[in-house]
Design an enzyme around this catalytic site. Structure first.
Site, PDB file in Angstrom:
ATOM      1  N   GLU A  10     -86.781-105.385 -22.047  1.00  0.00           N
ATOM      2  CA  GLU A  10     -87.088-104.210 -22.026  1.00  0.00           C
ATOM      3  C   GLU A  10     -88.029-103.552 -23.045  1.00  0.00           C
ATOM      4  O   GLU A  10     -87.901-102.667 -23.762  1.00  0.00           O
ATOM      5  CB  GLU A  10     -85.711-103.564 -22.177  1.00  0.00           C
ATOM      6  CG  GLU A  10     -84.581-103.817 -21.207  1.00  0.00           C
ATOM      7  CD  GLU A  10     -83.336-103.223 -21.321  1.00  0.00           C
ATOM      8  OE1 GLU A  10     -82.852-102.927 -22.739  1.00  0.00           O
ATOM      9  OE2 GLU A  10     -82.683-102.970 -20.401  1.00  0.00           O
TER      10      GLU A  10
ATOM     11  N   GLU B 289     -81.939-105.512 -13.484  1.00  0.00           N
ATOM     12  CA  GLU B 289     -80.678-104.856 -13.747  1.00  0.00           C
ATOM     13  C   GLU B 289     -80.356-103.711 -12.861  1.00  0.00           C
ATOM     14  O   GLU B 289     -81.004-102.539 -12.989  1.00  0.00           O
ATOM     15  CB  GLU B 289     -80.668-104.278 -15.323  1.00  0.00           C
ATOM     16  CG  GLU B 289     -80.851-105.184 -16.207  1.00  0.00           C
ATOM     17  CD  GLU B 289     -80.767-104.895 -17.818  1.00  0.00           C
ATOM     18  OE1 GLU B 289     -80.225-103.726 -17.844  1.00  0.00           O
ATOM     19  OE2 GLU B 289     -81.093-105.735 -18.731  1.00  0.00           O
TER      20      GLU B 289
END
Length: 621
Positions: free
Chosen positions: A183, A267
């Site tokens: 991320e 995710e």
């Protein structure tokens, strides 16, 4: 002549062995022509995230079998750097921390494995996976192109590679992909004070370290789809976290992957994380079913984050922050409202998803594994109660003209008691702007109030006389794991303690209470004032072992050890979590011991009980 004949036979034998070895078929996983290919056939990843440190090793197989029975083909796990490097240069990949065993167990169950090693992982985990002592090096800056930091990252990646490389798919193992950083696009957006070129230089260096270490399976990145500019890494497949729009997913991946797939949501959230003093978040079953069917219909690979959350045992939970709270510590349970509950139970969400995957599978899915046995006990009487003030008598302390941080005291987690004796009267506002994170204030061992970073409460009116002693018991509630403030993660008291704006002067005594193990209670305290910090101990008998949930509803705030294992924090004064999960493998037939460190409570608790179902969603107003 005979010796030449033996030599000739040996050469023939070696050549035959090499020929046989070369004919052994090795599995292969690759990204090619816009697809994931497994042994040259298109492969769609249906994965679930499960973090092995959040589940007792004895239960790994059960949880993985639950995933297989739901219809998944892959398990994804983070690797937490600070879980394996227990001290500078002290690596542990054994016992509960045996990553190889976890990977091999997944293969045994019939699942492929995706590894997400960070070095930064977020994951609602203490400091996002970084070892706390990195902050002791004043020249080191985390998560950027900084040589002292990169040097530490390389040590970690090289240690990790030893665990992963033998179990890559091309070496006969189940590992098919490895993530580079994590991320990172979010961090680029949060840290606009750092030039984009420097950000990219750092993230590409992490990927280069992974390659240099010998890891040879495909690499990927994961970010929100709007954050690929900062997060994408050349040579790694971009995947889009949380993306529910198929057209947006394809458009964004195409833009950073040569106008082709494969398309993956690394995710997808069937649940969400939870903080103390905030509502337990739930995601409706129908929403998860609808989105899953959409991904499947469009041939999109995906990973449920989380499929099974488990538990933040000990001091492993991290924290967030927002404009209203300077810290939002995560609860001990990492149930996450996931399809498989904290204790490994099938949920309605699990059942609904299993129905979907059964339709895709021409063969009948494996039977759902039975739940682990659940037991309860009641009326475990506390036989010993020891005040923290008595515990520290005779204990070593550090003296200084100012309060030290946890890091300066060479302590990562737990508590520190700061003590100073006054030589003159003071009355007014006691203020600790640099409190990290929660403190109870005592004058001559009598409780006067609490300070709390969550509520931004940093001051308290006090009156103290000459000769009296001020005690400040400070708790580290978990280091921030997400956002720009991750670089400001010192704990304890990090600024002067002031009264009416003036720094308190004198000699501070600092007592470390790391609670890496529970102190031995040789004695009992007598005449303990109300709201004193105490350790309570109870022994109880069990005829059989099984999972259970400690009922903490009568308690205030603290931590619990069961047979020497720290099962986590409780904060029953606020909720929403009011029970603590205890795995049955940590209990014993016969005598068991529970020790509770109760920081603050208005009641004198005489016993502790357990219940058969958890209470995770009850806020206390």
């Amino acid at each position: 002549m005979k010796s030449h004949y033996k030599y000739f036979l040996l050469i023939i034998l070696i050549m035959s062995f090499n020929s046989m070895f070369s004919q052994i078929k090795r599995d292969q996983f690759e990204i090619k022509d816009g697809h994931f290919l497994l042994n040259e056939k298109e492969f769609i990843i249906h994965s679930g995230e499960l973090h092995y440190p959040r589940v007792p090793s004895e239960y790994w197989k059960h949880r993985l079998q639950m995933m297989k029975a739901m219809g998944l083909n892959t398990v994804t796990t983070y690797v937490f750097w600070n879980y394996h490097e227990e001290g500078p240069g002290k690596w542990n990949f054994s016992g509960e921390k045996d990553l190889k065993k976890f990977i091999k167990t997944a293969q045994e169950v019939g699942l492929y494995v995706i590894i997400r090693p960070g070095p930064y992982v977020c994951a609602e985990w203490e400091f996002g996976g970084y070892p706390w002592w990195l902050q002791k090096d004043k020249n080191l800056e985390i998560r950027t192109y900084n040589q002292p930091f990169l040097k530490e990252c390389e040590k970690y990646i090289n240690q990790l590679a030893k665990q992963i490389i033998p179990l890559q798919i091309n070496n006969g193992g189940p590992v098919i992909m490895v993530q580079a950083e994590n991320e990172f696009g979010s961090y680029v957006a949060q840290r606009k004070d750092i030039p984009l070129e420097k950000h990219r230089r750092y993230s590409h260096e992490i990927k280069n370290m992974l390659v240099k270490s010998g890891i040879s399976v495909p690499f990927f990145t994961s970010d929100g789809s709007s954050l690929f500019e900062g997060g994408a890494i050349e040579g790694a497949l971009p995947t889009a976290n949380g993306e529910d729009n198929i057209e947006t997913l394809k458009e964004k991946v195409n833009a950073y992957n040569g106008n082709k797939g494969p398309y993956m949501v690394a995710e997808y959230y069937p649940g969400w994380l939870d903080h103390w003093a905030e509502p337990f978040v739930k995601v409706p079953v129908e929403d998860v079913v609808k989105q899953t069917e959409l991904y499947i219909k469009n041939g999109v690979s995906f990973n449920y984050y989380m499929i099974h959350g488990g538990t933040n045992f000990g001091f492993t939970s991290g924290a967030n922050y927002d404009k209203n709270h300077d810290i939002q510590p995560d609860i001990t349970s990492y149930d996450y409202d996931a399809p498989i509950s904290e204790a490994g139970w099938e949920t309605p969400k699990y059942t609904a998803l299993r129905t979907i995957f059964q339709k895709l599978n021409p063969k009948k899915l494996p039977e759902v594994p039975a739940r682990k046995k659940v037991i309860t006990f009641s009326h475990a009487k506390f036989s010993k109660t020891l005040s923290i003030f008595d515990l520290i008598e005779g204990q070593k302390f550090v003296s200084a003209e100012r309060p030290y941080t946890f890091e300066e005291l060479n302590q990562g987690n737990g508590y520190v008691l700061y003590r100073i004796k006054f030589d003159k009267d003071h009355k007014g506002k006691l203020e600790i702007k640099g409190l990290r994170d929660y403190a109870n204030i005592y004058i001559d061992k009598i409780w006067k109030g609490e300070l709390n970073r969550y509520y931004k409460k940093y001051d308290l009116d006090i009156s103290i006389k000459a000769g009296e002693t001020l005690d400040i018991l400070v708790e580290n509630m978990g280091r921030i794991n997400y956002g720009a403030e991750i670089v400001h993660n010192l704990k304890g008291i990090i600024s002067p303690v002031e009264i009416n704006g003036d720094p308190v002067k004198g000699l501070w005594k600092m007592y470390s209470l790391p609670f890496d193990k529970i102190p031995e209670l040789k004695n009992k305290s007598k005449d303990i004032p109300e709201r004193s910090p105490v350790i309570k101990e109870a022994k109880f008998q069990l005829k059989e072992k099984g999972d259970t949930f400690l009922d903490m509803r009568n308690f205030g705030k603290g931590i619990v050890f069961v047979n020497g294992k720290n099962v986590g924090r409780y904060w029953s004064k606020v909720g929403p979590q009011l029970t603590l999960y205890v795995p049955g493998v940590w209990l014993k037939k016969g005598e068991n011991t529970i020790q509770v460190f109760e920081q603050i409570n208005d009641k004198n608790i005489s016993e502790i009980n357990s219940v058969s179902t958890p209470v995770l969603d009850e806020l206390i107003k």
